[in-house]
Design a protein around this motif. Structure first.
Motif, short mmCIF file in Angstrom:
data_model
loop_
_atom_site.label_atom_id
_atom_site.label_comp_id
_atom_site.label_asym_id
_atom_site.label_seq_id
_atom_site.Cartn_x
_atom_site.Cartn_y
_atom_site.Cartn_z
N TRP A 129 41.11 42.40 36.69
CA TRP A 129 41.54 42.41 38.08
C TRP A 129 40.89 41.27 38.87
CZ3 TRP A 129 45.23 45.52 40.27
CH2 TRP A 129 45.35 45.46 41.65
N LEU A 130 39.63 40.99 38.58
CA LEU A 130 38.90 39.96 39.33
C LEU A 130 39.03 38.56 38.70
CD1 LEU A 130 35.63 41.88 40.27
CD2 LEU A 130 37.72 41.59 41.62
N ALA A 131 39.84 38.43 37.67
CA ALA A 131 39.97 37.14 36.98
C ALA A 131 40.49 36.03 37.90
CB ALA A 131 40.88 37.26 35.76
N GLY A 132 41.18 36.37 38.95
CA GLY A 132 41.68 35.38 39.89
C GLY A 132 40.68 34.95 40.94
N ASN A 133 39.46 35.47 40.86
CA ASN A 133 38.41 35.12 41.81
C ASN A 133 37.32 34.36 41.07
OD1 ASN A 133 39.58 37.92 42.79
ND2 ASN A 133 38.83 36.83 44.58
N LEU A 134 37.14 33.11 41.42
CA LEU A 134 36.15 32.27 40.75
C LEU A 134 34.84 32.27 41.51
CD1 LEU A 134 38.39 29.21 39.85
CD2 LEU A 134 37.93 31.28 38.50
N CYS A 135 33.75 32.40 40.77
CA CYS A 135 32.40 32.35 41.33
C CYS A 135 31.59 31.37 40.49
CB CYS A 135 31.75 33.73 41.30
SG CYS A 135 30.03 33.69 41.86
N ARG A 136 30.98 30.41 41.14
CA ARG A 136 30.19 29.41 40.42
C ARG A 136 28.69 29.69 40.50
NH1 ARG A 136 33.45 25.07 39.06
NH2 ARG A 136 35.42 24.99 40.17
N CYS A 137 28.29 30.69 41.27
CA CYS A 137 26.86 30.91 41.50
C CYS A 137 26.26 32.07 40.72
CB CYS A 137 26.60 31.15 42.99
SG CYS A 137 27.01 29.77 44.06
N THR A 138 26.92 33.23 40.72
CA THR A 138 26.24 34.43 40.25
C THR A 138 26.47 34.75 38.78
OG1 THR A 138 28.11 35.83 40.85
CG2 THR A 138 26.35 35.58 42.47
N GLY A 139 27.58 34.40 38.23
CA GLY A 139 27.96 34.96 36.94
C GLY A 139 28.59 36.30 37.22
N TYR A 140 29.38 36.79 36.34
CA TYR A 140 30.22 37.94 36.65
C TYR A 140 29.60 39.28 36.29
CZ TYR A 140 33.60 34.38 37.66
OH TYR A 140 34.24 33.29 38.20
N ASP A 141 28.55 39.32 35.49
CA ASP A 141 27.98 40.61 35.08
C ASP A 141 27.50 41.42 36.27
OD1 ASP A 141 28.52 40.17 32.39
OD2 ASP A 141 26.55 39.29 32.00
N LYS A 142 26.80 40.79 37.20
CA LYS A 142 26.31 41.52 38.38
C LYS A 142 27.46 41.97 39.27
CE LYS A 142 21.80 39.27 38.53
NZ LYS A 142 20.87 38.48 39.34
N ILE A 143 28.50 41.17 39.35
CA ILE A 143 29.67 41.53 40.16
C ILE A 143 30.35 42.76 39.55
CG2 ILE A 143 31.99 40.78 40.84
CD1 ILE A 143 30.77 37.90 41.05
N VAL A 144 30.57 42.73 38.25
CA VAL A 144 31.20 43.86 37.56
C VAL A 144 30.35 45.11 37.72
CG1 VAL A 144 31.91 44.77 35.31
CG2 VAL A 144 32.50 42.42 35.96
N GLN A 145 29.04 44.98 37.56
CA GLN A 145 28.15 46.14 37.72
C GLN A 145 28.22 46.68 39.14
OE1 GLN A 145 26.26 47.74 35.21
NE2 GLN A 145 26.23 49.25 36.85
N ALA A 146 28.29 45.81 40.12
CA ALA A 146 28.38 46.25 41.51
C ALA A 146 29.67 47.02 41.76
CB ALA A 146 28.29 45.05 42.45
#
Length: 158
Positions: A130-147
């Motif tokens: 679902w979040l594949a269309g949102n790019l983040c260059r700073c955090t990495g996605y593991d913390k986002i997914v966990q949140a």
């Protein structure tokens, strides 16, 4: 060209604005209505920084013309929190250190909220998809997914 008068509901409140036919919803939200939580990243719909909902559907506001939202219900990051507390997703992003520079964060939060409205108990794979269309260059996605997982659990009352 003739300006367009638009009436819509933005974050639950009635709103009216006048825009030019070529003006994007992103430009209207930021420049005409002062909703600067909506960020411009790429301007081509590739990064998700400008994600909003239109009639409950997640869209990149840089790809929608302002005149197209006549009568629509629009949701932005500014509409997520209550007056006295953050939305559980917002609090979870803070608690999980899932944000850094803040350019992508509003779009990711709007996208995550749209996901949890559609599916209140998503798997990790579903969140990542679902979040594949949102790019983040700073955090990495593991913390986002966990949140998102933590917020989903809290919102389900688990």
């Amino acid at each position: 060209m003739k300006s367009i008068h638009v009436a819509a509901t933005i974050n639950g409140d009635p709103a009216e604005f006048v825009c030019e036919p070529q003006e994007t919803l992103l430009d209207v939200l930021r420049n005409r209505l002062g909703l600067t939580g909506v960020k411009e990243g790429c301007g081509t719909g590739d990064c998700g920084a400008c994600s909003v909902t239109v009639n409950g559907r997640l869209v990149c506001s840089c790809l929608v013309l302002g005149g197209e939202v006549q009568g629509a219900e629009i949701g932005t990051i500014e509409g997520m929190a209550d007056a006295d507390r953050l939305h559980p997703l917002q609090q979870s992003f803070i608690d999980n250190a899932a944000l850094q520079c803040g350019v992508c964060t509003p779009g990711i939060l709007v996208a995550a909220e749209a996901l949890l409205k559609k599916n209140p108990d998503p798997t990790e794979t579903e969140i990542r998809y679902w979040l594949a269309g949102n790019l983040c260059r700073c955090t990495g996605y593991d913390k986002i997914v966990q949140a998102v997982q933590d917020a989903a659990q809290q919102m389900r009352g688990a």
